[in-house]
Structure formats: structure tokens, C-alpha cells
Design a protein around this motif. Sequence first.
Motif, PDB file in Angstrom:
ATOM      1  N   VAL A   1      37.723  31.924   6.478  1.00  0.00           N
ATOM      2  CA  VAL A   1      37.158  32.571   5.302  1.00  0.00           C
ATOM      3  C   VAL A   1      36.353  33.804   5.745  1.00  0.00           C
ATOM      4  O   VAL A   1      35.787  33.816   6.839  1.00  0.00           O
ATOM      5  N   SER A   2      36.319  34.832   4.921  1.00  0.00           N
ATOM      6  CA  SER A   2      35.542  36.033   5.262  1.00  0.00           C
ATOM      7  C   SER A   2      34.050  35.697   5.296  1.00  0.00           C
ATOM      8  O   SER A   2      33.585  34.820   4.562  1.00  0.00           O
ATOM      9  N   SER A   3      33.308  36.397   6.121  1.00  0.00           N
ATOM     10  CA  SER A   3      31.876  36.097   6.261  1.00  0.00           C
ATOM     11  C   SER A   3      31.071  36.377   4.982  1.00  0.00           C
ATOM     12  O   SER A   3      30.123  35.636   4.698  1.00  0.00           O
ATOM     13  N   PRO A   4      31.408  37.377   4.146  1.00  0.00           N
ATOM     14  CA  PRO A   4      30.674  37.528   2.885  1.00  0.00           C
ATOM     15  C   PRO A   4      30.894  36.332   1.937  1.00  0.00           C
ATOM     16  O   PRO A   4      29.949  35.882   1.286  1.00  0.00           O
ATOM     17  N   VAL A   5      32.107  35.807   1.872  1.00  0.00           N
ATOM     18  CA  VAL A   5      32.372  34.643   1.032  1.00  0.00           C
ATOM     19  C   VAL A   5      31.685  33.417   1.618  1.00  0.00           C
ATOM     20  O   VAL A   5      31.140  32.582   0.888  1.00  0.00           O
TER      21      VAL A   5
END
Length: 174
Positions: free
Chosen positions: A86-90
Amino acid sequence: MSESRVLIVFFSRTGTTHMLASTLASMLSADVEEICDYTERRGASGYLRCVMDSWRKRPAEIVPAGLDPSQYDLVVVGTPIWAGAVSSPVRAYLLQNRTKFRHIGFFCSLGGLGAEAAFDEMRALAGKAPVAQCKVRAAQVQGVAAASLERLLEPFVGELKRHLAHYQTLEWSC
């Protein structure tokens, strides 16, 4: 019986996840919130930052959300897949809001592999299982007409709507 409130929350580095989120919002008559972070992610050096954050499972420092997920019956969270995760902002959004989700759904855009591992990670970060999840290859989104994108997302939207209808029935009968 009142209409269910749905929120689409997403992060997009290249615009692919943004296109999916916009289409889903239109199909579900949902509110939309884009996750913004303070890290420069454009270009080659931005891409490398994304990969490093993903490998380290590091949440990004994100701009505070403007919409409260606890005010929605369903929150559908979208992420690009970065190095199989998963992307770090999410990741940061899910950690910050994990106690606020009544019901949650997941979608992702990817170029290769990693959707199932990312969905497992999102489930752990959110602290609950999704009512539905959907993975879409970036190649299926780029250069596609809106109607084609809607057809691609119809099964996912159908699952979300069935869950909302069932949830409302249970709520109404209590």
C-alpha cells in the motif's frame, strides 16, 4: 429510510487511482477526498522515495483530512501499489482513522503484482475486513473512455451497493 453516505478516499501519484476514484464517486454518488502528503513524489527521485517508503512500511506525513470518515456509512479507500505494498500516504490515513470506519471497501491500481498483499496490509491497518475490494491494472485505465471504466468497475460497485442495501435493511429493522 435515508440514503447511505459514501466517501471515496484515495492517493494518486500518476493520476490512475484518481481516475478510478472519480469514476467510483460518480457511480456511487459519493463524496471524495484526496489524500495529500508533504513529500515530493514526482519524477525519478519521487518514485524512489515511494519505493523506499513502501519497503520500510513507513506512513507518510499527510495533510489532515477535511472530511470525517465516522460521518459515512461506507468509506472506500484507494491506493496505488508501490513495490507490492500500500502507498505510504494511504497507510498513514488508515492508521489515523482506523477507529472511525463503520464499513470499508478497498481498491487499488497496479502495474504488476502485489494487490493481495496490499489488501491484507490495508485490512490490518484499518482494523477491519473490507465489504468489497477491487484491483485494476493501470493499463486498463489509461486512455479508456469513462463508459468503459464504469463497465470495468460495475462488479465492484454492485458489491458495495448490495452491502449498503443489506446494512440499511438491518439498521431499519432494529
